[in-house]
Design a protein around this motif. Structure first.
Motif, PDB file in Angstrom:
ATOM      1  N   HIS A 184      -6.211   5.161   4.612  1.00 49.76           N
ATOM      2  CA  HIS A 184      -4.763   4.951   4.535  1.00 49.76           C
ATOM      3  C   HIS A 184      -4.251   4.357   3.990  1.00 49.76           C
ATOM      4  O   HIS A 184      -2.965   4.230   3.154  1.00 49.76           O
ATOM      5  N   ASP A 225       3.333   8.210   7.069  1.00 44.94           N
ATOM      6  CA  ASP A 225       3.619   7.382   7.369  1.00 44.94           C
ATOM      7  C   ASP A 225       3.640   7.006   8.958  1.00 44.94           C
ATOM      8  O   ASP A 225       3.839   8.250   9.260  1.00 44.94           O
ATOM      9  N   ASP A 226       3.465   5.767   9.892  1.00 50.55           N
ATOM     10  CA  ASP A 226       3.212   6.172  11.324  1.00 50.55           C
ATOM     11  C   ASP A 226       4.697   6.713  12.004  1.00 50.55           C
ATOM     12  O   ASP A 226       5.018   7.112  13.023  1.00 50.55           O
ATOM     13  N   GLU A 261      -2.185   4.678   0.145  1.00 47.06           N
ATOM     14  CA  GLU A 261      -0.520   4.870   0.208  1.00 47.06           C
ATOM     15  C   GLU A 261      -0.454   3.680  -0.874  1.00 47.06           C
ATOM     16  O   GLU A 261       0.485   3.516  -1.086  1.00 47.06           O
ATOM     17  N   MET A 281       5.074   0.397  12.947  1.00 43.24           N
ATOM     18  CA  MET A 281       5.712  -0.464  11.538  1.00 43.24           C
ATOM     19  C   MET A 281       6.351  -1.625  12.526  1.00 43.24           C
ATOM     20  O   MET A 281       7.202  -2.220  11.754  1.00 43.24           O
ATOM     21  N   LEU A 300       4.729  -0.632   6.597  1.00 44.49           N
ATOM     22  CA  LEU A 300       4.774   0.592   5.878  1.00 44.49           C
ATOM     23  C   LEU A 300       3.158   0.482   5.508  1.00 44.49           C
ATOM     24  O   LEU A 300       2.590  -0.728   6.118  1.00 44.49           O
ATOM     25  N   ARG A 301       2.588   1.373   5.066  1.00 44.66           N
ATOM     26  CA  ARG A 301       1.450   1.310   5.493  1.00 44.66           C
ATOM     27  C   ARG A 301       0.858   0.288   3.774  1.00 44.66           C
ATOM     28  O   ARG A 301      -0.005   0.948   3.601  1.00 44.66           O
ATOM     29  N   SER A 302       1.975   1.171   3.152  1.00 51.35           N
ATOM     30  CA  SER A 302       1.665   1.089   1.615  1.00 51.35           C
ATOM     31  C   SER A 302       2.292  -0.118   1.013  1.00 51.35           C
ATOM     32  O   SER A 302       2.354  -0.258  -0.410  1.00 51.35           O
ATOM     33  N   ILE A 313      -0.912  -1.139  10.007  1.00 52.76           N
ATOM     34  CA  ILE A 313      -0.898   0.745  10.733  1.00 52.76           C
ATOM     35  C   ILE A 313      -1.948   0.510  12.575  1.00 52.76           C
ATOM     36  O   ILE A 313      -2.182  -0.428  12.440  1.00 52.76           O
TER      37      ILE A 313
END
Length: 286
Positions: free
Chosen positions: A186, A7-8, A190, A58, A127-129, A174
């Motif tokens: 991404h 992640d970042d 994710e 984030m 998060l990206r997910s 992101i």
């Protein structure tokens, strides 16, 4: 370690449950900037800003930074001072203390490694997910043509990330460092969903028309180093944010949506086609 590589930022929990986020990025003359053209102060500012952008990605709040520098052997004391002030100017703007680091001299070109530590915002680390099919993808500004100056002088969207996290439920977040196509991909990978970007609604920066070599849309999709935030929210929240435009001096745009399945697609002129996640990638000769 709550979140490790991928992640970042990494997300850590310390004694008593206190949360921390951490990121690091190395920038080098000849890759991330041309020192002879930009000078040490702008190079230093970019190195700090790129790391602060990861904290923004984030929805976090930066606290402290450490900086390691490999100075060219011919660098003067005034060169080193200008480099430091470039780092400090940007850090001060976001209340980030430079608390240490390491300075070396060598026969190569300038290299800067910055590590920033911060705190998750009130909503926690985003998060990206967490994107879901049906979510809309929004971005905090126009894209493309960053090579004409924005890649050096951008403002990391720290304040915007915190404000968005306070006023809406961010499913995924992101910063656009590699390019819209690559970074949207991404989120899709994710989150386990597909991504559709809509050509008609992607905001294209004036510099994307001036840079040449590619179409403006191609530049908006692939140039990278725009350092705008790309985030996923419900359709209802997307409409609210687009109508309200709550970020001071920053316009929010919708660029696409998350769909069931996998893959990255571009919708253009009523037709949908697969899109390569084009963007910047560091590659070796091997």
């Amino acid at each position: 370690v709550q979140v490790g590589p991928g992640d970042d930022c990494a997300v850590l929990t310390g004694p008593g449950g206190a949360g921390w986020i951490a990121t690091t990025d190395m920038l080098m003359d000849g890759v991330d900037f041309l020192l002879d053209e930009v000078g040490p102060r702008r190079a230093g500012r970019k190195a700090m800003a790129a790391n602060l952008s990861d904290i923004a990605a984030m929805a976090g709040r930066p606290v402290a930074a450490v900086v390691s520098v490999a100075l060219p052997r011919h660098a003067s004391a005034s060169f080193a001072e200008e480099l430091f002030f470039g780092l400090k100017d940007c850090a001060d703007e976001f209340q980030t203390a430079i608390v240490g680091g390491d300075t070396n001299v060598w026969d190569g070109r300038l290299a800067l490694s910055v590590t920033v530590m911060g705190e998750p915002g009130p909503a926690g680390a985003i998060l990206r997910s967490g994107a879901r099919p049906g979510d809309r993808l929004l971005v905090t500004g126009p894209l493309g043509g960053s090579i004409l100056g924005k890649h050096l002088d951008f403002t990391p969207r720290v304040r915007e990330g915190l404000l968005l996290a306070e006023m809406t439920s961010l499913h995924a977040l992101i910063d656009i460092s590699d390019g819209l196509a690559a970074d949207a991909n991404h989120i899709g990978e994710e989150s386990g969903c597909g991504i559709v970007l809509r050509a008609a609604t992607i905001p294209i920066a004036p510099s994307a028309y001036q840079a040449g070599g590619k179409t403006p849309l191609e530049r908006a999709l692939s140039d990278g180093e725009d350092f705008e935030l790309l985030f996923a929210v419900t359709p209802e929240e997307a409409r609210r944010l687009l109508d309200l435009q709550p970020l001071p001096e920053v316009t929010v745009y919708e660029v696409g949506e998350c769909v069931a399945g996998t893959g990255l697609y571009l919708e253009d002129g009523g037709k949908r086609r697969p899109l390569e996640p084009v963007g910047f990638v560091h590659q070796t000769d091997a």
